[in-house]
Enzyme design. Sequence first.
Site, PDB file in Angstrom:
ATOM      1  N   LEU A  64       0.820  -1.208   0.000  1.00 15.33           N
ATOM      2  CA  LEU A  64       0.000   0.000   0.000  1.00 15.33           C
ATOM      3  C   LEU A  64       0.857   1.263   0.000  1.00 15.33           C
ATOM      4  O   LEU A  64       0.673   2.161  -0.829  1.00 15.33           O
ATOM      5  CB  LEU A  64      -0.933   0.005   1.214  1.00 15.33           C
ATOM      6  N   TYR A 132      -6.280  -4.446   7.810  1.00 15.17           N
ATOM      7  CA  TYR A 132      -5.588  -3.693   8.854  1.00 15.17           C
ATOM      8  C   TYR A 132      -6.343  -3.596  10.175  1.00 15.17           C
ATOM      9  O   TYR A 132      -5.862  -2.983  11.114  1.00 15.17           O
ATOM     10  CB  TYR A 132      -5.283  -2.268   8.351  1.00 15.17           C
ATOM     11  N   ASP A 307     -19.375   3.732   4.117  1.00 13.50           N
ATOM     12  CA  ASP A 307     -18.804   4.872   4.826  1.00 13.50           C
ATOM     13  C   ASP A 307     -17.648   4.430   5.711  1.00 13.50           C
ATOM     14  O   ASP A 307     -17.661   3.353   6.294  1.00 13.50           O
ATOM     15  CB  ASP A 307     -19.870   5.533   5.709  1.00 13.50           C
ATOM     16  N   GLU A 310     -12.659   8.137   5.463  1.00 11.00           N
ATOM     17  CA  GLU A 310     -12.413   8.932   4.261  1.00 11.00           C
ATOM     18  C   GLU A 310     -13.662   9.651   3.763  1.00 11.00           C
ATOM     19  O   GLU A 310     -13.564  10.676   3.098  1.00 11.00           O
ATOM     20  CB  GLU A 310     -11.841   8.054   3.141  1.00 11.00           C
TER      21      GLU A 310
END
Length: 384
Positions: A64, A132, A307, A310
């Site tokens: 990433l 994560y 949602d 971000e």
Amino acid sequence: MSLRLSPRAAIRLPLLNSRGLATAIHLPKVSRGPTGIVLLNMGGPSTIAEVYDFLYRLFADGDLIPLGRYQETLARFIAWRRTPKIEHHYEEIGGGSPIRKWSEFQATEMCKRLDKLSPETAPHKGYVAFRYAKPLTDETLNQMQQDGIKRAIAFTQYPQYSCSTTGSSLNELWKVTRSLDPNSEIKWSVIDRWPTHSGLVKTFARLIKDKLKEYDEKVRDKVILLFSAHSLPMSVVNRGDPYPAEVAATAHSVMSELKFTNPYRLVWQSQVGPSAWLGAQTSDTVKSLVKKGQTNIILVPIAFTSDHIETLHELDLEIIKETKVESIKRAESLNGHPMFIDALADVVHNHLKEGALASNQYPMQCPMCTKEVCSNSRRFFLNQ
């Protein structure tokens, strides 16, 4: 004499009734289930206490955010530095990310539809595997083994493929499988991208139309649509990552569905660090448009399926609220919209019908990629 039951059709067997006449009984279709459907996503901390671990895992992922030789050390330092600020951001949106709630809802509702669409592979059981945050991939795989799952589909919730997102999640799934399922008792296939699926496109178009209704008819067709997606480091883009093209394909498909009624642009958000990232940045674009007097703007989170920080913080608070312009709005996220749940079920149903292990794009690595893990994970999933 043995009788083999077809998995695809009911069997008619002769049976003598009380009068000695032959009738028939119908045996139900034989199910090849249960089938596990694993929604892959980056995830987000559900509570404030999970923020540091989330940030550490994120910055430790070289797929990433490539930080080079000292990736892990730098990841711990960056996570430590950023944790207080990011904790405050999560406090401002309610104390945690809603992405797990929405992902679990989507998985459950999708499987209800799949049981009706594809009874031969039922029952379908939905799982969530975050890269994560909890539930992490190893937790999910452990649960699947406890549930007796032998057939599973890794279903990316990044509709547009990137080696930084879907690629990273599949690499992690491969590594965890080597450890927890060394004999490959679970057989996998992969839905690795679906950027122009009609159900996805139609749902985005519906949400945009709903938001456009909030503008006066006199200006409605002049409202600027800014399709905002998570940016990528240019080092990843220059490696040949397909993500920018696939995000653009989604935006163009949505505009086609809308018959190009409004001006639009594709912009990028969430840049981290001083290195070059894909632009133009969403925040800079909004500021520039406002300076030019173009204040009727709808932000569309085109690469997110629910949602999370971000949308709720970066778009809603940092951009829209701080700009203090009432005519700047955001289209609702996909979340639990019935059209979107139908789309998820349709993507999986088509995948089951086709019987493919992955898309015909998946075998190709980024042209400039030299990572062995990417080769190994592809080899694993394509040799199921």
